[in-house]
Design a protein around this motif. Sequence first.
Motif, PDB file in Angstrom:
ATOM      1  N   LEU A 146      39.895  33.972  41.445  1.00 55.07           N
ATOM      2  CA  LEU A 146      40.395  33.764  40.093  1.00 55.07           C
ATOM      3  C   LEU A 146      39.698  32.520  39.562  1.00 55.07           C
ATOM      4  O   LEU A 146      39.935  31.413  40.060  1.00 55.07           O
ATOM      5  CB  LEU A 146      41.924  33.588  40.067  1.00 55.07           C
ATOM      6  N   VAL A 147      38.813  32.720  38.603  1.00 58.85           N
ATOM      7  CA  VAL A 147      38.029  31.606  38.096  1.00 58.85           C
ATOM      8  C   VAL A 147      38.120  31.540  36.579  1.00 58.85           C
ATOM      9  O   VAL A 147      38.231  32.564  35.896  1.00 58.85           O
ATOM     10  CB  VAL A 147      36.547  31.706  38.517  1.00 58.85           C
ATOM     11  N   MET A 148      38.063  30.315  36.070  1.00 62.81           N
ATOM     12  CA  MET A 148      37.955  30.096  34.637  1.00 62.81           C
ATOM     13  C   MET A 148      36.505  29.759  34.336  1.00 62.81           C
ATOM     14  O   MET A 148      35.956  28.803  34.892  1.00 62.81           O
ATOM     15  CB  MET A 148      38.892  28.974  34.181  1.00 62.81           C
ATOM     16  N   VAL A 149      35.892  30.562  33.464  1.00 69.67           N
ATOM     17  CA  VAL A 149      34.480  30.400  33.123  1.00 69.67           C
ATOM     18  C   VAL A 149      34.331  30.551  31.613  1.00 69.67           C
ATOM     19  O   VAL A 149      35.260  30.944  30.902  1.00 69.67           O
ATOM     20  CB  VAL A 149      33.599  31.448  33.847  1.00 69.67           C
ATOM     21  N   GLN A 150      33.143  30.246  31.125  1.00 70.21           N
ATOM     22  CA  GLN A 150      32.842  30.472  29.716  1.00 70.21           C
ATOM     23  C   GLN A 150      33.151  31.930  29.374  1.00 70.21           C
ATOM     24  O   GLN A 150      32.830  32.844  30.129  1.00 70.21           O
ATOM     25  CB  GLN A 150      31.370  30.161  29.464  1.00 70.21           C
ATOM     26  N   LEU A 151      33.773  32.166  28.224  1.00 68.63           N
ATOM     27  CA  LEU A 151      34.221  33.515  27.876  1.00 68.63           C
ATOM     28  C   LEU A 151      33.073  34.514  27.876  1.00 68.63           C
ATOM     29  O   LEU A 151      33.229  35.650  28.341  1.00 68.63           O
ATOM     30  CB  LEU A 151      34.910  33.503  26.511  1.00 68.63           C
ATOM     31  N   GLU A 152      31.922  34.116  27.399  1.00 64.94           N
ATOM     32  CA  GLU A 152      30.765  35.013  27.396  1.00 64.94           C
ATOM     33  C   GLU A 152      30.386  35.421  28.815  1.00 64.94           C
ATOM     34  O   GLU A 152      30.048  36.584  29.075  1.00 64.94           O
ATOM     35  CB  GLU A 152      29.575  34.326  26.715  1.00 64.94           C
ATOM     36  N   VAL A 153      30.462  34.470  29.743  1.00 57.04           N
ATOM     37  CA  VAL A 153      30.163  34.775  31.141  1.00 57.04           C
ATOM     38  C   VAL A 153      31.232  35.698  31.721  1.00 57.04           C
ATOM     39  O   VAL A 153      30.934  36.644  32.465  1.00 57.04           O
ATOM     40  CB  VAL A 153      30.062  33.484  31.970  1.00 57.04           C
ATOM     41  N   ALA A 154      32.483  35.436  31.380  1.00 61.76           N
ATOM     42  CA  ALA A 154      33.581  36.288  31.847  1.00 61.76           C
ATOM     43  C   ALA A 154      33.372  37.729  31.400  1.00 61.76           C
ATOM     44  O   ALA A 154      33.565  38.677  32.181  1.00 61.76           O
ATOM     45  CB  ALA A 154      34.912  35.752  31.319  1.00 61.76           C
ATOM     46  N   GLU A 155      32.970  37.899  30.160  1.00 62.21           N
ATOM     47  CA  GLU A 155      32.757  39.247  29.637  1.00 62.21           C
ATOM     48  C   GLU A 155      31.595  39.933  30.339  1.00 62.21           C
ATOM     49  O   GLU A 155      31.629  41.149  30.583  1.00 62.21           O
ATOM     50  CB  GLU A 155      32.521  39.177  28.124  1.00 62.21           C
ATOM     51  N   ARG A 156      30.571  39.173  30.691  1.00 62.56           N
ATOM     52  CA  ARG A 156      29.441  39.758  31.425  1.00 62.56           C
ATOM     53  C   ARG A 156      29.851  40.191  32.823  1.00 62.56           C
ATOM     54  O   ARG A 156      29.445  41.246  33.307  1.00 62.56           O
ATOM     55  CB  ARG A 156      28.298  38.751  31.500  1.00 62.56           C
ATOM     56  N   LEU A 157      30.623  39.359  33.481  1.00 61.18           N
ATOM     57  CA  LEU A 157      31.061  39.689  34.839  1.00 61.18           C
ATOM     58  C   LEU A 157      31.890  40.971  34.867  1.00 61.18           C
ATOM     59  O   LEU A 157      31.834  41.735  35.831  1.00 61.18           O
ATOM     60  CB  LEU A 157      31.880  38.535  35.423  1.00 61.18           C
ATOM     61  N   CYS A 158      32.659  41.204  33.813  1.00 59.59           N
ATOM     62  CA  CYS A 158      33.610  42.316  33.803  1.00 59.59           C
ATOM     63  C   CYS A 158      33.108  43.529  33.022  1.00 59.59           C
ATOM     64  O   CYS A 158      33.823  44.524  32.899  1.00 59.59           O
ATOM     65  CB  CYS A 158      34.937  41.851  33.204  1.00 59.59           C
ATOM     66  N   ALA A 159      31.879  43.465  32.494  1.00 57.08           N
ATOM     67  CA  ALA A 159      31.381  44.515  31.611  1.00 57.08           C
ATOM     68  C   ALA A 159      31.175  45.838  32.342  1.00 57.08           C
ATOM     69  O   ALA A 159      30.886  45.877  33.539  1.00 57.08           O
ATOM     70  CB  ALA A 159      30.072  44.068  30.965  1.00 57.08           C
ATOM     71  N   ALA A 160      31.314  46.908  31.583  1.00 51.73           N
ATOM     72  CA  ALA A 160      31.089  48.257  32.110  1.00 51.73           C
ATOM     73  C   ALA A 160      29.692  48.734  31.737  1.00 51.73           C
ATOM     74  O   ALA A 160      29.102  48.276  30.752  1.00 51.73           O
ATOM     75  CB  ALA A 160      32.140  49.209  31.542  1.00 51.73           C
ATOM     76  N   GLY A 180      37.307  32.207  29.691  1.00 52.50           N
ATOM     77  CA  GLY A 180      37.976  33.418  30.150  1.00 52.50           C
ATOM     78  C   GLY A 180      38.394  33.283  31.601  1.00 52.50           C
ATOM     79  O   GLY A 180      37.762  32.550  32.374  1.00 52.50           O
ATOM     80  N   LEU A 181      39.456  33.981  31.964  1.00 47.42           N
ATOM     81  CA  LEU A 181      39.947  33.999  33.339  1.00 47.42           C
ATOM     82  C   LEU A 181      39.549  35.323  33.973  1.00 47.42           C
ATOM     83  O   LEU A 181      39.938  36.392  33.496  1.00 47.42           O
ATOM     84  CB  LEU A 181      41.468  33.837  33.367  1.00 47.42           C
ATOM     85  N   VAL A 182      38.755  35.239  35.031  1.00 47.72           N
ATOM     86  CA  VAL A 182      38.232  36.430  35.700  1.00 47.72           C
ATOM     87  C   VAL A 182      38.860  36.569  37.074  1.00 47.72           C
ATOM     88  O   VAL A 182      38.865  35.626  37.867  1.00 47.72           O
ATOM     89  CB  VAL A 182      36.701  36.361  35.845  1.00 47.72           C
ATOM     90  N   GLU A 183      39.374  37.752  37.340  1.00 47.79           N
ATOM     91  CA  GLU A 183      39.905  38.090  38.663  1.00 47.79           C
ATOM     92  C   GLU A 183      38.943  39.058  39.339  1.00 47.79           C
ATOM     93  O   GLU A 183      38.489  40.018  38.719  1.00 47.79           O
ATOM     94  CB  GLU A 183      41.275  38.749  38.530  1.00 47.79           C
ATOM     95  N   ILE A 184      38.620  38.775  40.585  1.00 46.62           N
ATOM     96  CA  ILE A 184      37.856  39.717  41.404  1.00 46.62           C
ATOM     97  C   ILE A 184      38.637  39.971  42.681  1.00 46.62           C
ATOM     98  O   ILE A 184      38.963  39.027  43.409  1.00 46.62           O
ATOM     99  CB  ILE A 184      36.450  39.191  41.749  1.00 46.62           C
ATOM    100  N   VAL A 185      38.962  41.218  42.927  1.00 51.78           N
ATOM    101  CA  VAL A 185      39.639  41.606  44.163  1.00 51.78           C
ATOM    102  C   VAL A 185      38.614  42.324  45.029  1.00 51.78           C
ATOM    103  O   VAL A 185      38.063  43.353  44.629  1.00 51.78           O
ATOM    104  CB  VAL A 185      40.846  42.513  43.891  1.00 51.78           C
ATOM    105  N   ARG A 186      38.330  41.754  46.183  1.00 54.31           N
ATOM    106  CA  ARG A 186      37.268  42.314  47.020  1.00 54.31           C
ATOM    107  C   ARG A 186      37.626  43.719  47.493  1.00 54.31           C
ATOM    108  O   ARG A 186      38.771  44.010  47.877  1.00 54.31           O
ATOM    109  CB  ARG A 186      37.015  41.429  48.235  1.00 54.31           C
ATOM    110  N   GLY A 187      36.630  44.577  47.465  1.00 52.06           N
ATOM    111  CA  GLY A 187      36.760  45.924  47.996  1.00 52.06           C
ATOM    112  C   GLY A 187      35.620  46.212  48.952  1.00 52.06           C
ATOM    113  O   GLY A 187      34.795  45.336  49.249  1.00 52.06           O
ATOM    114  N   ASP A 188      35.554  47.427  49.425  1.00 50.96           N
ATOM    115  CA  ASP A 188      34.457  47.818  50.306  1.00 50.96           C
ATOM    116  C   ASP A 188      33.190  48.021  49.476  1.00 50.96           C
ATOM    117  O   ASP A 188      33.247  48.522  48.345  1.00 50.96           O
ATOM    118  CB  ASP A 188      34.797  49.116  51.037  1.00 50.96           C
ATOM    119  N   PRO A 189      32.013  47.651  50.012  1.00 49.06           N
ATOM    120  CA  PRO A 189      30.763  47.923  49.291  1.00 49.06           C
ATOM    121  C   PRO A 189      30.558  49.429  49.150  1.00 49.06           C
ATOM    122  O   PRO A 189      31.145  50.219  49.897  1.00 49.06           O
ATOM    123  CB  PRO A 189      29.697  47.284  50.190  1.00 49.06           C
TER     124      PRO A 189
END
Length: 296
Positions: A155-169, A208-217
Amino acid sequence: MTSDSAPETSGLLGAGAVRGLATELGLRPTKQWGQNFVVDANTVRRIVRLAGVGADDVVVEVGPGLGSLTLALLPEVSRVFAVEVDPVLAGRLAQTVAEFAPRHIDALEVIHQDALTVDTLPVEPTALVANLPYNVSVPVILRFLERFASIRRVLVMVQLEVAERLCAAPGSKTYGVPSVKAAWYGRARLVGTVGRSVFWPAPNVDSGLVEIVRGDPPTAEVAREQVFRVVDAAFAQRRKTLRAALSGIAGGAPAAEAALVAADIDPRTRGEQLDVTAFTRLAAALTGIQDPDLHE
């Protein structure tokens, strides 16, 4: 400490305490290290709540700064490893915790080091929770997910533009290398936004606040390094078709086209249209090509 930075009843740092500590340390926040300190206690409480960490968690926090988030984390988790590159801030953090949260001082370990050089920690961390410096946020996230398989939640707080890139589809304007690489490790979601007024000094952008929940590759049949090399090549020439963009690592456009067809991908496709599973299929198809740059 100065009287302006005397411990508050909440055990957290407010605006007065942050400015008092900065005055004591003669601190001028630097753009070089992306220093914007949180002065709002509700924001750090929100981060800890969204992180979903508990008494069994070992948290690594990158860029603790003056300790706003550190103080919110310590009562909730087993241990916090605070990685701080600034020698002044690293040298003051334990004292701040001793003053504001003395019962939790034994749960803190300060590591004075550049986060991008951290390879080991005394105990395997289970979570990364941080207000990340904007200028290194993506490399830090990816490095810690790579180096520490024990990290299950981010759970990280990053620049909103970066958050949107990390979570983009795939297919979206913000989809790119960070989106695909984050997806290799797990599901990235934008779980909140944060305004500028909670920081000192106030940045020029929202967060932005980004959540990443680890899964299997996606597969164990092809290495992460091979997939990421293909991703980097695909987006290095974003406007080109994959047939053209991958010709360098494939040994030519015909070989790139053959690999794309084998992976059931139209050679005219562009990288922004593929999800991480498709990139993985493509990397697997390219493994049959004898290119030393692709096979290390």
